[in-house]
Design a protein around this motif. Structure first.
Motif, PDB file in Angstrom:
ATOM      1  N   VAL A  72      -3.671   3.040  -3.055  1.00 30.59           N
ATOM      2  CA  VAL A  72      -2.461   4.473  -3.490  1.00 30.59           C
ATOM      3  C   VAL A  72      -3.471   5.767  -3.381  1.00 30.59           C
ATOM      4  O   VAL A  72      -4.409   6.155  -3.995  1.00 30.59           O
ATOM      5  CB  VAL A  72      -2.073   3.565  -4.730  1.00 30.59           C
ATOM      6  CG1 VAL A  72      -1.615   5.141  -5.705  1.00 30.59           C
ATOM      7  CG2 VAL A  72      -1.602   2.295  -5.060  1.00 30.59           C
ATOM      8  N   GLY A 108      -7.530   9.034  -4.504  1.00 30.17           N
ATOM      9  CA  GLY A 108      -6.439   7.855  -4.169  1.00 30.17           C
ATOM     10  C   GLY A 108      -6.981   7.111  -5.410  1.00 30.17           C
ATOM     11  O   GLY A 108      -8.323   7.060  -5.379  1.00 30.17           O
ATOM     12  N   SER A 121       1.082  -1.445  -0.125  1.00 29.64           N
ATOM     13  CA  SER A 121       0.102  -0.443  -0.228  1.00 29.64           C
ATOM     14  C   SER A 121       0.612   1.370  -0.047  1.00 29.64           C
ATOM     15  O   SER A 121       1.826   1.272   0.555  1.00 29.64           O
ATOM     16  CB  SER A 121      -1.004   0.243   1.219  1.00 29.64           C
ATOM     17  OG  SER A 121      -1.395   1.130   1.629  1.00 29.64           O
ATOM     18  N   TYR A 122       0.726   2.617  -0.462  1.00 31.88           N
ATOM     19  CA  TYR A 122       0.826   3.547  -0.482  1.00 31.88           C
ATOM     20  C   TYR A 122      -0.096   4.430   0.214  1.00 31.88           C
ATOM     21  O   TYR A 122      -1.150   4.895  -0.295  1.00 31.88           O
ATOM     22  CB  TYR A 122       1.398   4.249  -1.937  1.00 31.88           C
ATOM     23  CG  TYR A 122       1.668   5.337  -2.113  1.00 31.88           C
ATOM     24  CD1 TYR A 122       3.525   5.792  -1.429  1.00 31.88           C
ATOM     25  CD2 TYR A 122       0.690   6.351  -2.536  1.00 31.88           C
ATOM     26  CE1 TYR A 122       3.477   6.916  -1.505  1.00 31.88           C
ATOM     27  CE2 TYR A 122       2.384   7.922  -2.253  1.00 31.88           C
ATOM     28  CZ  TYR A 122       3.047   7.864  -1.761  1.00 31.88           C
ATOM     29  OH  TYR A 122       3.434   9.361  -2.060  1.00 31.88           O
ATOM     30  N   SER A 123       0.404   4.570   1.211  1.00 33.71           N
ATOM     31  CA  SER A 123      -0.721   5.288   2.528  1.00 33.71           C
ATOM     32  C   SER A 123       0.178   6.114   3.353  1.00 33.71           C
ATOM     33  O   SER A 123       0.049   6.415   4.469  1.00 33.71           O
ATOM     34  CB  SER A 123      -1.620   4.430   2.979  1.00 33.71           C
ATOM     35  OG  SER A 123      -0.659   3.451   3.754  1.00 33.71           O
TER      36      SER A 123
END
Length: 132
Positions: free
Chosen positions: A44, A52, A18-20
């Motif tokens: 994302v 997102g 995850s890009y969080s």
């Protein structure tokens, strides 16, 4: 054929990608497609909320790019929440590629904790036969 536990494992692994950075709320999803393949996704984020992409949407995109458009089951996992059901938008996205009886596995760190259906999550989904 993949089991619910296989989907849990894939969703948990996906959450690690995850890009969080803003919410610090990673989510992973794993889809079992009609062709037997498992497609995964992670959320994302983007600084310009709400631009997102949810984990389920990423997994659906992977499935479509893999050449199939039919979901047989899906697992959703978020390490910071006991159970993480799909958001409203993702419920409609799942409904687009499945039927009301498609199982959705809600997972915690130990595995599948609850099984619901797409129809239970979104009882009045938009259906293509109603548009015309």
């Amino acid at each position: 054929m993949a089991s619910p536990n296989d989907l849990f494992d894939a969703a948990r692994t996906a959450s690690g990608k995850s890009y969080s950075p803003y919410s610090k709320f990673p989510v992973g999803a794993a889809i079992l497609a009609a062709d037997g393949a498992i497609y995964t996704g992670a959320n994302v984020e983007n600084l310009a909320y709400p631009e997102g992409i949810c984990a389920e949407g990423v997994a659906i995109g992977q499935m479509v790019m893999g050449g199939t458009t039919s979901i047989k089951a899906v697992a959703v996992y978020a390490p910071r929440l006991a159970l993480c059901p799909p958001c409203g938008g993702c419920r409609q996205k799942l409904a687009e590629f499945s039927d009301a009886g498609t199982e959705v596995y809600l997972c915690d760190d130990t595995g599948v904790r609850e099984t619901v259906t797409v129809g239970a999550l979104l009882p009045h989904a938009f259906e293509t036969e109603n548009i015309g």
